[in-house]
Design a protein around this motif. Structure first.
Motif: not given
Length: 362
Positions: A135-163
């Motif tokens: 399903s992600l492959a059909g979404q906006s190109v801006a949500m699919q790649g390295l830029g999106a992953i960077e925000f998910l891993l390093f952006g606001n709220g990302s520290d909660a991934l350790s929980g």
């Protein structure tokens, strides 16, 4: 395949068809093309695919057993993936140019923050459309790649991934990492021996839609390096560095500033283009007219790469310190020197017409 061939032909024509002195002998281009394929293109994309697969595995481990250690492992895998992509990023040729693969891997520049806004909206709504690779492959190109992953891993709220309370965010990052693997595998498949692209790429000919002559092939290969270097200056450094007015610097407009990968990614860009120059053996074209020119170009590459390596700090700190900011300005100049060497000296030594220019003329 037809669409790909048309796109490649358009790219070749856009580089320009300069008139060379037909009486000047020139070494054949075919060995250069073969070296580029086997020494740069295939191993480079394989390295990117391997890094993306490691990122996917790290995300799977993080989502299964969240912890500070597994989060740091995933972040480290992301940094490696950025590095491997950076080494291939400016090869704007072949399957990466089809089906929006280039933008799906990295959507930048994003001056309006479209990707960040879309990622944040998907997180807030816990959208199911971003939690599976299909399903992600059909979404906006801006949500699919390295830029999106960077925000998910390093952006606001990302520290909660350790929980254990952000399963949706982790599934989003997992899907994006797996999507990178799929994209890299598609690119690798497009460069296999049994494809029309590789047949066309290996041997210029009158009916070849990619390049009909050795000179057109040289134009295209040299143009890849020159336009890549221009883009590093224009879309990476200039994104955050205002050479004339320091008060107008924009550190948060830098690519990968959250992950601390802005300058490392530029270093990877430069090392990738240096590898393209070296591994292709394109220097054979200039040997007769300028036997020492290739070594001079390699020296300029090393100067630029060393400068990028020395700038090992967050962008905001580099810009705030006058000494390191001056080094950023010098890096811009060092890249321009390489462009001029390739665009003027190397092009003429390779038999291109006097006055022919790949550059932007600044």
């Amino acid at each position: 395949m037809k669409r790909l061939v048309v796109a490649l032909f358009a790219l070749a024509i856009s580089v320009g068809a300069a008139r060379a002195d037909q009486n000047t002998p020139r070494p054949p281009i075919e060995p250069v093309l073969e070296n580029m394929l086997t020494g740069y293109i295939r191993p480079g994309y394989a390295a990117f695919e391997g890094a993306a697969a490691e990122l996917g595995a790290a995300m799977s481990a993080l989502c299964s057993v969240p912890s500070e250690a597994s989060l740091e492992t995933a972040r480290s895998a992301f940094r490696t993936t950025v590095d491997r992509w950076g080494r291939m990023e400016w090869l704007r040729l072949g399957p990466v140019m089809s089906e929006n693969r280039l933008e799906r891997i990295l959507f930048f520049p994003d001056r309006k923050g479209t990707g960040r806004k879309q990622v944040q909206a998907a997180i807030a709504s816990k959208s199911d459309a971003v939690t599976s690779v299909e399903s992600l492959a059909g979404q906006s190109v801006a949500m699919q790649g390295l830029g999106a992953i960077e925000f998910l891993l390093f952006g606001n709220g990302s520290d909660a991934l350790s929980g254990s309370k952000v399963a949706h965010r982790c599934a989003f990052a997992q899907a994006a990492a797996d999507n990178l693997v799929n994209l890299s595998e598609e690119i690798i498949a497009g460069w296999r021996d049994d494809t029309g692209l590789v047949t066309f790429f290996r041997k210029p000919g009158p009916d070849d839609p990619l390049f009909r002559t050795d000179q057109e092939a040289l134009n295209l290969l040299l143009g890849q390096m020159i336009h890549g270097l221009e883009a590093i200056r224009d879309t990476r450094l200039s994104a955050f560095l205002n050479k004339q007015e320091p008060t107008r610097d924009r550190p948060k407009s830098a690519l990968f500033w959250r992950a601390g990968m802005t300058l490392p990614s530029i270093e990877a860009n430069l090392e990738g283009l240096q590898a393209l120059f070296n591994e292709s053996g394109i220097e054979i074209i200039s040997k007769d007219m300028a036997p020492k020119l290739a070594d001079a170009i390699r020296f300029e590459f090393r100067q630029a790469i060393r400068t990028a390596q020395d700038l090992d700090a967050p962008v905001s700190e580099l810009l705030a310190d006058p000494q390191t900011r001056d080094k950023l300005v010098y890096l811009d100049l060092a890249i321009k020197i390489i462009i001029n060497r390739l665009d003027q000296e190397f092009a003429q030594a390779g038999g291109l017409a006097v006055g022919f220019s790949f550059g932007d003329g600044d």
